[in-house]
Write a protein that holds these residues in place. Sequence first.
Motif, mmCIF file in Angstrom:
data_model
loop_
_atom_site.group_PDB
_atom_site.id
_atom_site.type_symbol
_atom_site.label_atom_id
_atom_site.label_comp_id
_atom_site.label_asym_id
_atom_site.label_seq_id
_atom_site.Cartn_x
_atom_site.Cartn_y
_atom_site.Cartn_z
ATOM 1 N N SER A 42 70.214 -7.778 3.656
ATOM 2 C CA SER A 42 69.433 -6.780 2.931
ATOM 3 C C SER A 42 69.512 -5.405 3.567
ATOM 4 N N SER A 43 69.642 -5.344 4.891
ATOM 5 C CA SER A 43 69.510 -4.063 5.590
ATOM 6 C C SER A 43 70.752 -3.686 6.381
ATOM 7 N N SER A 44 70.927 -2.394 6.557
ATOM 8 C CA SER A 44 72.019 -1.899 7.401
ATOM 9 C C SER A 44 71.755 -2.247 8.859
ATOM 10 N N THR B 250 65.097 -4.299 2.609
ATOM 11 C CA THR B 250 66.233 -3.573 2.032
ATOM 12 C C THR B 250 66.444 -2.196 2.655
ATOM 13 N N CYS B 251 65.365 -1.484 2.921
ATOM 14 C CA CYS B 251 65.478 -0.110 3.430
ATOM 15 C C CYS B 251 65.353 -0.019 4.951
ATOM 16 N N LEU B 252 65.386 -1.164 5.615
ATOM 17 C CA LEU B 252 65.308 -1.147 7.078
ATOM 18 C C LEU B 252 66.592 -0.557 7.655
ATOM 19 N N LYS B 253 66.456 0.487 8.453
ATOM 20 C CA LYS B 253 67.618 1.148 9.041
ATOM 21 C C LYS B 253 67.652 0.929 10.547
ATOM 22 N N ASP B 254 68.834 1.092 11.094
ATOM 23 C CA ASP B 254 68.988 0.972 12.542
ATOM 24 C C ASP B 254 68.516 2.274 13.187
ATOM 25 N N ILE B 255 67.307 2.268 13.715
ATOM 26 C CA ILE B 255 66.763 3.475 14.352
ATOM 27 C C ILE B 255 66.684 3.287 15.867
ATOM 28 N N SER B 256 67.602 2.486 16.391
ATOM 29 C CA SER B 256 67.580 2.227 17.834
ATOM 30 C C SER B 256 67.774 3.514 18.635
ATOM 31 N N ASN B 257 68.552 4.462 18.111
ATOM 32 C CA ASN B 257 68.726 5.739 18.820
ATOM 33 C C ASN B 257 67.409 6.509 18.887
#
Length: 448
Positions: free
Chosen positions: A23-25, A66-73
Amino acid sequence: MTFKSLLDIDCGIRFMYDRLPLSSSSARTMLLESRAMTSKREIDLRYGKLNSLYNKECREIASKLTCLKDISNTIGRLGAGAVLDDIELFEIKYLATVSRDVAELMQKKRISVVNLPDLGDVMKILDPDSLNIPSFYIYDSYSSELAAVRKRMKALTGLGDRIPDENQARELAGLQQKNDELEEGVRRELSLKLSDKAGKLGHTLKNLSLLDIMIASVAQMKEMGLCFPAVVENGETFYKGMFNPAVKEAVEQKGGRYVQVDISFSRLPVTVVGANMGGKSVVLKSLALNQILAQFGLGIAAQTCCVSIVDKILFCIGDDQNAEKGISSFAAEMLAVNEVVEGVSRGENMLALLDEPARATNPIEGTALVEGLLDVLQHAAGSTILATHYNIVNRNVKRYRVAGLKEGKMDYSLIETESGDVPHEAIAIAQQLGVNKEWIESTKKYLN
């Protein structure tokens, strides 16, 4: 072994990755960067979680992800003491919102495969007016001074069509500068308050991504008829009803019938013999594919199986000649197989899959090279499966042959055998393909 590093192996793993309904990137990034699991305990734990999800309805959760993004940075910058901008603060707030919503759904559905930390304190910081919306804005409630400045700016800009006079314009410019300074101060204060929460924010992102991967994996298992494996360390691997989804789909799209196979092996080298077009390469590809799937906790393409854990997969298949490097097919092949031999000498626990080694040289030396290779592989810590055209006399191997032609049709199933002789079916297959009859008849003269 990272998942990304294995995607280009010609075994069907990219097909499986492309068909995994993530679902998510963020989950996609996590899967690509993840390393193969090499602990039985870790793999068993993952499959235990998949099993607990198997009969759960997870579409609502998948929709939330679905809209979960990789915000690890962003989380990394926060933990390092950076002042976040409005977009980054929005990302943090949105993560907290998604986590809260998913946690509520998990509780409702009695799902406990991941632990989601309570981010209520994050929400209080980023939603001071309790508006309960995912967007972020530097609210007036953060600073009474900022609220007063904005109120005065609004009064000055609410003059309708009348253009502000010089004094008003000067005041407005000063207020805008003050507004910007106060907003930056709020960002600095918010970032400071959130900095000690970077750890649990990172944990939340990781677990939401993992949840997405597991939900997608279960969906793929149901769609493709994949199974849960038993997993062992340094034991026998076996597959009953093994198949390759990419090849199966291609065969069935052409109206054909895909034949599943059974195979088992441990440390004793295995040879698979059969004519061209007999499915030997597909067997090797399927073994590589399922080993990868097992060690990344995904569904296995078989009816049932037991997989022994390895530290490395070496898959030698195809023509690797490279004109630019001046490497012939034979040279490239020898270097690839030598990597297996060197790995054996180092005691590496690997799964080595060799498709017709030494095929690019004459049959006499080619046979000798394969026989010698099988001698060396007796000492392997892992497993080796070798497909060949050569008649192998080495007794210290386990042998399979493709069932072959039966009543004019190819049977791709594997039969365990004591003989190392290769079936003589090339002429029959050529006839089935409709090659020139004169050529076939002329060929037969040399076989008598």
